[in-house]
Design an enzyme around this catalytic site. Structure first.
Site, PDB file in Angstrom:
ATOM      1  N   SER A 436       0.826  -1.203   0.000  1.00 23.11           N
ATOM      2  CA  SER A 436       0.000   0.000   0.000  1.00 23.11           C
ATOM      3  C   SER A 436       0.862   1.255   0.000  1.00 23.11           C
ATOM      4  O   SER A 436       1.969   1.278   0.532  1.00 23.11           O
ATOM      5  CB  SER A 436      -0.914   0.004   1.224  1.00 23.11           C
ATOM      6  OG  SER A 436      -0.153  -0.107   2.399  1.00 23.11           O
ATOM      7  N   HIS A 644       4.034 -11.757   3.031  1.00 23.39           N
ATOM      8  CA  HIS A 644       4.493 -10.719   3.953  1.00 23.39           C
ATOM      9  C   HIS A 644       3.910 -10.995   5.321  1.00 23.39           C
ATOM     10  O   HIS A 644       2.747 -11.345   5.456  1.00 23.39           O
ATOM     11  CB  HIS A 644       4.065  -9.329   3.474  1.00 23.39           C
ATOM     12  CG  HIS A 644       4.200  -8.281   4.529  1.00 23.39           C
ATOM     13  ND1 HIS A 644       5.423  -7.846   4.987  1.00 23.39           N
ATOM     14  CD2 HIS A 644       3.280  -7.621   5.265  1.00 23.39           C
ATOM     15  CE1 HIS A 644       5.235  -6.961   5.948  1.00 23.39           C
ATOM     16  NE2 HIS A 644       3.943  -6.813   6.148  1.00 23.39           N
ATOM     17  N   HIS A 697       6.184   2.490  11.099  1.00 27.58           N
ATOM     18  CA  HIS A 697       5.181   2.840  12.109  1.00 27.58           C
ATOM     19  C   HIS A 697       5.421   4.214  12.711  1.00 27.58           C
ATOM     20  O   HIS A 697       4.640   4.692  13.510  1.00 27.58           O
ATOM     21  CB  HIS A 697       5.149   1.762  13.192  1.00 27.58           C
ATOM     22  CG  HIS A 697       4.899   0.398  12.608  1.00 27.58           C
ATOM     23  ND1 HIS A 697       5.914  -0.374  12.101  1.00 27.58           N
ATOM     24  CD2 HIS A 697       3.761  -0.294  12.392  1.00 27.58           C
ATOM     25  CE1 HIS A 697       5.407  -1.506  11.620  1.00 27.58           C
ATOM     26  NE2 HIS A 697       4.106  -1.468  11.786  1.00 27.58           N
TER      27      HIS A 697
HETATM   28  N1  GLN Z   1      -0.123  -5.418   1.398  1.00 31.49           N
HETATM   29  C1  GLN Z   1      -0.556  -4.838   2.622  1.00 31.49           C
HETATM   30  C2  GLN Z   1      -0.174  -3.382   2.695  1.00 31.49           C
HETATM   31  O1  GLN Z   1       0.845  -3.018   2.234  1.00 31.49           O
HETATM   32  C3  GLN Z   1       0.035  -5.558   3.802  1.00 31.49           C
HETATM   33  C4  GLN Z   1      -0.410  -4.946   5.088  1.00 31.49           C
HETATM   34  C5  GLN Z   1      -0.110  -5.769   6.301  1.00 31.49           C
HETATM   35  O2  GLN Z   1       0.547  -6.770   6.214  1.00 31.49           O
HETATM   36  N2  GLN Z   1      -0.590  -5.370   7.434  1.00 31.49           N
HETATM   37  O3  GLN Z   1      -0.871  -2.571   3.245  1.00 31.49           O
HETATM   38 ZN    ZN Z   2       2.949  -5.764   7.554  1.00 33.41          ZN
END
Ligand code: GLN
Ligand code: ZN
Length: 759
Positions: A436, A644, A697
């Site tokens: 994202s 991920h 974050h």
């Molecule tokens: N593909 C999602 C993003 O980039 C992964 C988000 C996540 O793992 N919390 O937002």
């Molecule tokens: Zn993540």
């Protein structure tokens, strides 16, 4: 005679009143007195709901302005030194949220729920001192309304087990400092009234505890239960069985013990220990963690089974845990399909269930009044309709999923990766992102307007495509090597897929507190899952058409979709998960047919789903692994599969992660240097890894130098050909002003390291 009990009630308010007033107070838009006013209205309303439903044991001190663990820390006077100069609400909210000069206390998951508590910070040289104000005054508030409450406390053993020691060393060394304060508190409580019930929550007893912890149970409850003959102590457990602790607790002078018979099936098996003791049994049989109507007939049967071992007079009917983990009032669901709504039960509806079950169990069907008879009839009918409804049961899905034989993708990793590297041609230390890009106010507004039919489909799609164009252009310019489309069309990584899968429903007002003032609204799986049509192919192929570089397709994995939803309770979780996996495998097939060469399947919540008891881990890993592999089973050898995961601690699960057989995994190690990466080397992990090189974050922009050092640290653990370079999570919560320079610095850092390696 009908004895019933509610472990605790949600406090956020059925219209999220508490959230709203807290956030307005924090934004300095109202005074604290306004917060107090709303809080006391909510408490009053919730007590009355329970009273009106005929609940006998209603709690006080289940309310909190932020969190009950934080309240317990305050009760004990366990205030971290950095907040020493503060008082009252300033102190309380600064501990929870930090302030200009001091960082907030940490927050973490409450057992295997999606609720997060504040982690108390303790130290051997701190002085602790009782502050019973909240507890005593909440009891008084209820009493003024002529409601005599039981008082809820978090137990000392759980409190310590969930706290951290800032001065290092064993947390249980603080035991002797804490226990006298609990004793003093009970003495204060004993003065309040005649015959008071105190519920002491010890959910830590449902974990596999060390002998050291188990050995504290008897001395603790011998002491606490002997404080006053005026107090009946209930030790409450939930989320799993507590056999080891139960055996000990029955030999202490406590009055009752709370067991969860829904999530701790084994409690039933060991019930004879409680039987011999003549203690009260608070029998958790109405689900406090899910949204389905109870099957009252079946529940009464379960209670009859319990009554074969326990004297009926000693049984008290209860929710399985605090109702904190369910939404509050079904009446606001105006848009839900009528039939689906009829299968649901939120906190308020659960009160009636507990009450009705207790009447039925202790008296019998003849003793019910007319209204109750109708309620019982309707409950039976609703459950019958769930068994047969075509909304739920889809034979095509059943047959296909049952017979699904493609359990893994073709080819072995070592052959696949060769092929992939040839075709994809990426360099060592390949640069990518997690998916994202910033969700700007404009993007959110476009989605909202489209949802509310305020803009046309064309208009909406144009806005999304413009955003994708910008993302692609930025990534090319910046030097990112494997691109993403940015996910502007997704509000949430589970909801987006849920909305397109059959068998999923969405509530309007099914909010559940996640932490502090924050709530989540999990979608729910009510029926067999299938995919009517491709879910992501149009967006991804559009994005791919805008670049010659590789565009990564982006999906959420089956286990994460499951773990972040309310799941139907008429089918085992592993079966539901397999249905999702099969639907995703079709999506992957469509993506690669459309020319997409890399597909990422996010499993952010894979680790979250781990059971509380070690004895159940194997079973979970077996189906979670099976379903991740099924979801990618359609991938051709040359299609590169990424996954991920939003965490960094892989020590206990590394073999399972490896067995998922993803070609590339990106993880969240940015905050731990290279420490947590070492496990990958230790086990000889073969696949490629993208350890996050900076922490997304925080709004801080990392410098080139910093990222360069981080990459060099990683290179000490894994060889360059096995490493990818990326941020440690998706960028949707960040702003473009932060993302642009951060990624530019990341690319520069990679170039510097590559140059140095080439020299
Ligand atoms: N593909 C999602 C993003 O980039 C992964 C988000 C996540 O793992 N919390 O937002
Ligand atoms: Zn993540």
């Amino acid at each position: 005679m009908s004895k019933n009990y509610i472990v605790g009630f949600p406090r956020i308010g059925e219209q999220r009143e508490l959230k709203k007033v807290l956030e307005s107070f924090w934004a300095k838009k109202c005074n604290f007195s306004e917060v107090q006013k709303i809080a006391s209205e909510l408490k009053k309303r919730h007590w009355n709901y329970q009273k009106d439903a005929g609940i006998e044991y209603i709690s006080s001190n289940d309310f909190s302005l932020y969190d009950n663990m934080l309240d317990t820390a305050v009760m004990l006077g366990a205030i971290p030194k950095r907040f020493n100069n503060l008082k009252n609400e300033d102190l309380y909210f600064s501990m929870a949220r930090g302030n200009k000069s001091s960082f907030a206390m940490e927050m973490t998951k409450w057992f295997n729920t999606n609720y997060h508590y504040i982690v108390p910070e303790l130290s051997l040289d701190d002085e602790y001192k009782l502050n019973a104000t909240k507890i005593l005054s909440e009891y008084g508030e209820a009493k003024e309304l002529s409601i005599k409450t039981k008082i809820n406390l978090i137990g000392p053993i759980t409190f310590l087990g969930l706290s951290k020691r800032v001065d290092r060393g064993d947390i249980y060394e603080l035991y002797s400092k804490i226990i006298p304060i609990y004793e003093e508190l009970l003495k204060e409580i004993a003065k309040l009234d005649e015959n008071i019930t105190v519920q002491i929550d010890e959910p830590i007893f449902v974990k596999d505890n060390e002998v050291k912890i188990l050995s504290l149970i008897k001395p603790t409850y011998d002491r606490l239960a002997n404080i006053s003959a005026n107090i009946n102590i209930v030790v409450m457990t939930y989320f799993e069985h507590s056999n080891e602790a139960t055996k000990v607790l029955v030999n202490t002078p406590i009055w009752g013990i709370g067991l969860d018979f829904l999530y701790g099936e084994d409690n039933l098996e060991y019930l004879h220990t409680v039987a011999d003791s003549n203690k009260k049994l608070i029998a958790g049989i109405v689900d406090g963690r899910n949204i389905w109507k109870n099957n009252i007939v079946n529940t009464v049967q379960l209670l009859e089974t319990i009554a074969k071992k326990i004297n009926k007079e000693n049984i008290i009917i209860s929710s399985s845990c605090s109702l904190l983990h369910t939404p509050i009032a079904l009446k606001y669901e105006e848009k839900l399909d009528k039939q689906i709504k009829n299968w649901l039960s939120y906190a308020i509806e659960k009160l009636d269930e507990v009450s009705l079950i207790s009447k039925l169990f202790f008296n019998d069907a003849d003793s019910l009044d007319k209204k109750e008879k109708i309620a019982l009839y309707e409950n039976t009918e609703a459950n019958k309709s769930r068994e047969t409804s075509s909304l739920i049961h889809d034979t095509v899905v059943h047959n296909r999923v049952e017979k699904f034989t493609k359990l893994q993708r073709d080819g072995e990793y070592k052959d696949r990766i060769k092929l992939q590297k040839e075709i994809l041609g990426y360099k060592d230390l390949a640069i990518t992102t997690i998916g994202s890009f910033p969700q700007t106010p404009e993007v959110r507004k476009a989605r909202r307007d489209f949802k509310n039919s305020e803009i046309s489909k064309e208009n909406y799609e144009k806005q999304m495509k413009d955003y994708i164009n910008d993302c692609v252009a930025f990534q090319e310019e910046c030097g990112i090597e494997v691109l993403v489309h940015g996910e502007p069309e997704r509000n949430d990584m589970v909801e987006y897929f849920g909305e397109q899968l059959k068998g999923y429903a969405f509530s309007q007002n099914g909010w559940v507190q996640s932490y502090g003032s924050r709530c989540v609204k999990p979608p729910f799986i009510y029926g067999d899952i299938s995919r009517p049509k491709p879910m992501t192919v149009d967006w991804i192929t559009y994005a791919q058409s805008k670049t010659d570089k590789i565009m990564k397709g982006m999906l959420t994995g089956p286990v994460t979709i499951l773990n972040w939803s309310f799941v139907r309770d008429d089918m085992s979780r592993d079966k539901v998960s397999k249905q999702i996996a099969v639907a995703l495998s079709d999506e992957i097939d469509d993506l690669q047919k459309a020319g997409i060469k890399i597909i990422q399947v996010d499993e952010a919540a894979f680790k979250e789903g781990y059971p509380l008891r070690d004895e159940k881990i194997k079973i979970y890993e077996k189906w979670a692994l099976r379903d991740f592999k099924i979801s990618v089973s359609s991938a051709k050898e040359e299609t590169q599969i990424h996954t991920h995961m939003c965490y960094s601690e892989f020590n206990n699960i590394i073999k399972t992660i490896e067995a998922m057989d993803a070609d590339v995994i990106s993880i969240e190690t940015a905050r731990s240097g290279n420490e947590l990466l070492k496990i990958f080397k230790e086990v000889g992990y073969k696949q490629e890894v993208g350890p996050g090189v900076y922490d997304i974050h925080s709004p801080r922009v990392p410098s080139v130098d910093e990222i360069e050092q981080q990459i060099k640290l990683l290179l000490k653990v894994l060889p360059k050909k096995q490493l990818w370079i990326n941020p440690d999570c998706g960028l949707k919560t960040r702003k473009w002003e932060e993302v642009k320079p951060s990624l530019a610095n990341m690319v520069k850092a990679v170039q510097l390291v590559r140059d140095e390696l080439d020299r």
